[in-house]
Design an enzyme around this catalytic site. Structure first.
Site, PDB file in Angstrom:
ATOM      1  N   CYS A  84       2.438   5.139   9.515  1.00  0.00           N
ATOM      2  CA  CYS A  84       3.356   5.604  10.558  1.00  0.00           C
ATOM      3  C   CYS A  84       2.979   7.014  11.033  1.00  0.00           C
ATOM      4  O   CYS A  84       1.956   7.177  11.673  1.00  0.00           O
ATOM      5  CB  CYS A  84       4.794   5.519  10.045  1.00  0.00           C
ATOM      6  SG  CYS A  84       6.032   5.654  11.332  1.00  0.00           S
ATOM      7  N   HIS A 207       5.536   0.013   7.484  1.00  0.00           N
ATOM      8  CA  HIS A 207       5.640   0.776   6.236  1.00  0.00           C
ATOM      9  C   HIS A 207       5.485  -0.097   5.000  1.00  0.00           C
ATOM     10  O   HIS A 207       6.483  -0.595   4.467  1.00  0.00           O
ATOM     11  CB  HIS A 207       7.010   1.453   6.167  1.00  0.00           C
ATOM     12  CG  HIS A 207       7.150   2.608   7.097  1.00  0.00           C
ATOM     13  ND1 HIS A 207       6.974   3.917   6.700  1.00  0.00           N
ATOM     14  CD2 HIS A 207       7.452   2.646   8.405  1.00  0.00           C
ATOM     15  CE1 HIS A 207       7.165   4.720   7.735  1.00  0.00           C
ATOM     16  NE2 HIS A 207       7.461   3.984   8.790  1.00  0.00           N
ATOM     17  N   GLU A 209       5.054   0.822   2.048  1.00  0.00           N
ATOM     18  CA  GLU A 209       5.724   1.423   0.878  1.00  0.00           C
ATOM     19  C   GLU A 209       7.204   1.061   0.812  1.00  0.00           C
ATOM     20  O   GLU A 209       7.839   1.265  -0.219  1.00  0.00           O
ATOM     21  CB  GLU A 209       5.528   2.948   0.889  1.00  0.00           C
ATOM     22  CG  GLU A 209       6.469   3.742   1.790  1.00  0.00           C
ATOM     23  CD  GLU A 209       6.084   3.706   3.270  1.00  0.00           C
ATOM     24  OE1 GLU A 209       5.347   2.790   3.686  1.00  0.00           O
ATOM     25  OE2 GLU A 209       6.566   4.583   4.015  1.00  0.00           O
TER      26      GLU A 209
END
Lengths: 237, 95
Positions: A84, A207, A209
């Site tokens: 990002c 994302h 994560e």
């Protein structure tokens, strides 16, 4: 293996990135003002709003002391993942081709997106095809592997000029695409993630994560971190 | 030397801000508006004006997607202090 996760003033996803990396190896935070990467084997440039995103997203973070070290690390072949805002920083640093522009509809959007793994052999996706829940022989057909990962941004429209886009496709540098109907930000050629020509620097807008625990619906993001671990360990052999 | 840098999206690159403004104006009764583009303005004092172009290339603009135009302002009265004091009533000619 040890991941280093950068932390800028205005980063906000560095702790999730740290937790995700710790599911596959060791990880520690690296403060933006330091040049020492502390012997880490791979770098994660996390999401957020580095330096307030003043001027342009990623424009100022790209000149921070830690980024000077990361640029050198990348030129020496070290693995660098930008997520990002981290993707924006890597583009501003010219470690990755192209730029991220405001979403075509101008709205901040937060949603789960389906991604297709266009290059399943990259250092960042090689563990993506080995998902246990996928139908056995399906993984061997021409159907690309899909990942379900959240995206949340207002500056995610991938742009590069036409010759560059052609070259990226030819070289296998387009690693992830938004699946049909999922390109909410207007990225050219549905590109969600690209790598550099050498294949050691990768950036994506969604994302991974945030998709590492069944509690939040998908663990597909973990495969990106797992891929990096495999790549680092195979390089050490 | 006071300088002004105008930064705009390159021609041919989708400019959703410009489109949004262009669509909003008729809603307020302003007809006949076309080709609206929204960019950025940076004003700064520099000792060496030869540095302006590399500043633009390296930081102020992203030459991949933006074009920039440097204007040198020869009105030395616009020092930073006066600029701050006068913010909001800058157009002294009109006050």
């Amino acid at each position: 293996m040890k991941f280093g996760v950068l932390q800028f003033p205005g980063s906000c996803d560095e702790v999730d990135a740290l937790q995700a990396a710790r599911r596959v190896g060791d990880a520690e935070l690296l403060w933006h003002g330091e040049r020492d990467l502390k012997g880490t084997d791979a770098i994660v440039v996390p999401g957020g709003f580095s330096y307030g995103d003043y001027l342009r997203a990623g424009a100022i973070a790209r000149f921070s002391p830690v980024m000077e070290a990361v640029i050198e690390f990348a030129h020496d072949g070290g693995l660098v993942l930008g997520i990002c805002n981290g993707f924006q920083v890597l583009c501003e640093a010219r470690l990755l081709p192209g730029a991220l522009l405001p979403n075509a509809h101008l709205r901040f959007t937060f949603r789960q997106v389906a991604l297709e793994v266009v290059n399943p052999g990259s250092a960042f996706t090689r563990a993506c095809g080995s998902g246990g829940e996928e139908e056995g022989e399906g993984a061997r057909t021409s159907q690309p592997t899909r990942l379900s990962i959240p995206a949340k941004h207002s500056w995610g429209r991938y742009y590069a000029d036409e010759p560059t886009l052609d070259e990226l496709e030819r070289n296998g540098q387009v690693v992830l695409r938004y699946a049909a109907g999922e390109n909410f930000n207007g990225s050219l050629r549905d590109i969600a993630g690209v790598q550099n020509a050498a294949g050691n620097v990768f950036g994506l807008m969604p994302h991974p994560e945030h998709a590492v625990d069944p509690l939040t619906g998908s663990t597909d993001g973990l495969r990106i971190f797992e891929s990096m671990r495999l790549a680092v360990e195979s390089a050490h052999v | 030397m006071r300088a002004r840098v105008l930064i705009r999206p390159k021609a041919g690159i989708l400019d959703p801000q410009g489109i949004a403004v262009q669509r909003a104006l008729p809603a307020l009764g302003f007809a006949g508006v076309a080709n609206v583009h929204v960019g950025r303005l940076v004003e700064l004092d520099v000792e060496d004006e030869a540095q302006l172009e590399p500043m633009c290339e390296k930081l102020l603009a992203n030459p991949l997607v933006e074009e920039y135009e440097v204007q040198l302002l020869d009105d030395p009265s616009t020092s930073d202090d006066e600029y701050r004091e006068g913010f909001g009533t800058r157009h002294r000619d009109h006050t």
